[in-house]
Motif scaffolding. Sequence first.
Motif, short mmCIF file in Angstrom:
data_model
loop_
_atom_site.label_atom_id
_atom_site.label_comp_id
_atom_site.label_asym_id
_atom_site.label_seq_id
_atom_site.Cartn_x
_atom_site.Cartn_y
_atom_site.Cartn_z
N ALA A 105 0.84 -1.21 0.00
CA ALA A 105 0.00 0.00 0.00
C ALA A 105 0.87 1.25 0.00
CB ALA A 105 -0.93 -0.01 1.21
N ILE A 106 1.91 1.29 0.85
CA ILE A 106 2.78 2.46 0.92
C ILE A 106 3.56 2.63 -0.39
CG2 ILE A 106 4.84 3.42 2.05
CD1 ILE A 106 3.66 2.38 4.71
N ARG A 107 4.02 1.53 -0.97
CA ARG A 107 4.71 1.62 -2.27
C ARG A 107 3.79 2.23 -3.32
NH1 ARG A 107 6.09 -3.89 -1.15
NH2 ARG A 107 8.09 -3.95 -0.08
N ALA A 108 2.53 1.80 -3.34
CA ALA A 108 1.58 2.32 -4.33
C ALA A 108 1.32 3.81 -4.11
CB ALA A 108 0.28 1.53 -4.27
N VAL A 109 1.10 4.19 -2.86
CA VAL A 109 0.78 5.58 -2.53
C VAL A 109 1.95 6.50 -2.87
CG1 VAL A 109 0.44 7.14 -0.56
CG2 VAL A 109 -0.94 5.07 -0.77
N THR A 110 3.15 6.07 -2.58
CA THR A 110 4.33 6.92 -2.77
C THR A 110 4.95 6.79 -4.15
OG1 THR A 110 5.83 5.21 -1.93
CG2 THR A 110 4.95 6.82 -0.33
N GLY A 111 4.66 5.70 -4.85
CA GLY A 111 5.35 5.42 -6.10
C GLY A 111 6.76 4.90 -5.86
N TYR A 112 7.05 4.49 -4.63
CA TYR A 112 8.39 4.05 -4.23
C TYR A 112 8.73 2.69 -4.80
CZ TYR A 112 12.20 2.40 -1.24
OH TYR A 112 13.39 1.90 -0.79
N ASN A 113 9.92 2.61 -5.38
CA ASN A 113 10.48 1.35 -5.86
C ASN A 113 11.94 1.33 -5.41
OD1 ASN A 113 11.57 -0.81 -7.24
ND2 ASN A 113 10.63 -0.29 -9.19
N ALA A 114 12.28 0.40 -4.55
CA ALA A 114 13.65 0.33 -4.01
C ALA A 114 14.70 0.21 -5.11
CB ALA A 114 13.77 -0.84 -3.04
N ASP A 115 14.34 -0.38 -6.23
CA ASP A 115 15.30 -0.54 -7.33
C ASP A 115 15.73 0.79 -7.93
OD1 ASP A 115 15.17 -3.28 -6.98
OD2 ASP A 115 13.68 -3.56 -8.57
N ASP A 116 15.00 1.86 -7.66
CA ASP A 116 15.34 3.18 -8.20
C ASP A 116 16.42 3.89 -7.38
OD1 ASP A 116 13.33 2.79 -10.07
OD2 ASP A 116 11.86 4.02 -9.00
N TYR A 117 16.77 3.35 -6.20
CA TYR A 117 17.68 4.04 -5.29
C TYR A 117 19.02 3.33 -5.17
CZ TYR A 117 13.85 7.04 -4.15
OH TYR A 117 12.85 7.96 -4.26
N ASP A 118 20.04 4.14 -4.93
CA ASP A 118 21.41 3.67 -4.76
C ASP A 118 21.70 3.55 -3.26
OD1 ASP A 118 24.15 3.32 -4.59
OD2 ASP A 118 24.67 5.17 -5.63
N PHE A 119 21.69 2.31 -2.78
CA PHE A 119 21.96 2.08 -1.36
C PHE A 119 23.41 1.65 -1.12
CE2 PHE A 119 17.39 1.00 -1.86
CZ PHE A 119 16.88 2.01 -1.07
N GLU A 120 24.18 1.51 -2.19
CA GLU A 120 25.51 0.92 -2.10
C GLU A 120 26.67 1.92 -2.17
OE1 GLU A 120 25.71 -2.25 -1.30
OE2 GLU A 120 23.53 -2.35 -1.40
N SER A 121 26.59 2.91 -3.06
CA SER A 121 27.75 3.77 -3.28
C SER A 121 28.06 4.61 -2.04
CB SER A 121 27.54 4.68 -4.49
OG SER A 121 26.65 5.73 -4.16
N SER A 122 29.32 4.95 -1.89
CA SER A 122 29.71 5.78 -0.74
C SER A 122 29.09 7.17 -0.85
CB SER A 122 31.23 5.86 -0.63
OG SER A 122 31.78 6.40 -1.82
N ALA A 123 28.93 7.68 -2.07
CA ALA A 123 28.32 9.00 -2.25
C ALA A 123 26.87 9.00 -1.76
CB ALA A 123 28.39 9.43 -3.71
N SER A 124 26.14 7.95 -2.10
CA SER A 124 24.74 7.87 -1.68
C SER A 124 24.63 7.67 -0.18
CB SER A 124 24.03 6.74 -2.42
OG SER A 124 22.66 6.76 -2.13
N ARG A 125 25.50 6.84 0.39
CA ARG A 125 25.46 6.63 1.85
C ARG A 125 25.82 7.92 2.58
NH1 ARG A 125 28.14 1.40 0.70
NH2 ARG A 125 30.01 2.51 1.21
N GLN A 126 26.80 8.67 2.06
CA GLN A 126 27.16 9.94 2.68
C GLN A 126 26.01 10.94 2.55
OE1 GLN A 126 29.98 10.65 4.57
NE2 GLN A 126 28.72 12.43 5.09
#
Length: 163
Positions: free
Chosen positions: A125-146
């Motif tokens: 439900a939250i994914r649908a409401v927000t349009g959130y897709n984890a595949d769209d985000y960078d959780f790995e790079s040091s720049a994204s973590r910083q």
Amino acid sequence: MTTTTAAPLYDEHGNYTPAPGTEYPFSISDIARATARLLGPGWSAESGYWGVTGVVSGHLCAADFEFLIDGDGDLCISYDHFVADGFPETPELPDEVKDYAEGVYLPTACSAHGLDALAERSAAAIRAVTGYNADDYDFESSASRQHYIDTGRYLRKGEAEQA
């Protein structure tokens, strides 16, 4: 040798009196926490008073998602519609998730479905409401973590290279 006897289900007046924690094995805040875990990195949950509510917060939006039970006994996920969040105008809600003025609700949800199933439906439900897709985000790079450390938001894939 010790033996334990189970508490009677009914008292001397015939009132149903199950032992604490046996009738409802998890709280509403447990559903919120399990949902945040399913949504993944950058999502967290906090319990409300007595565990009767829970709030899920995410790195990509200003809105918080409050889990509660309404007067009809429905599991509800309420949230504020902030223009800056850019949520889809008319989200395609999953089956058994309905829209209402304060957010969405799961009209057929009940504790018998189990914590994991309720969390799955809530996360969908939250994914649908927000349009959130984890595949769209960078959780790995040091720049994204910083960037997450600095701002509380992970970068979308490709944003680190543009900087």
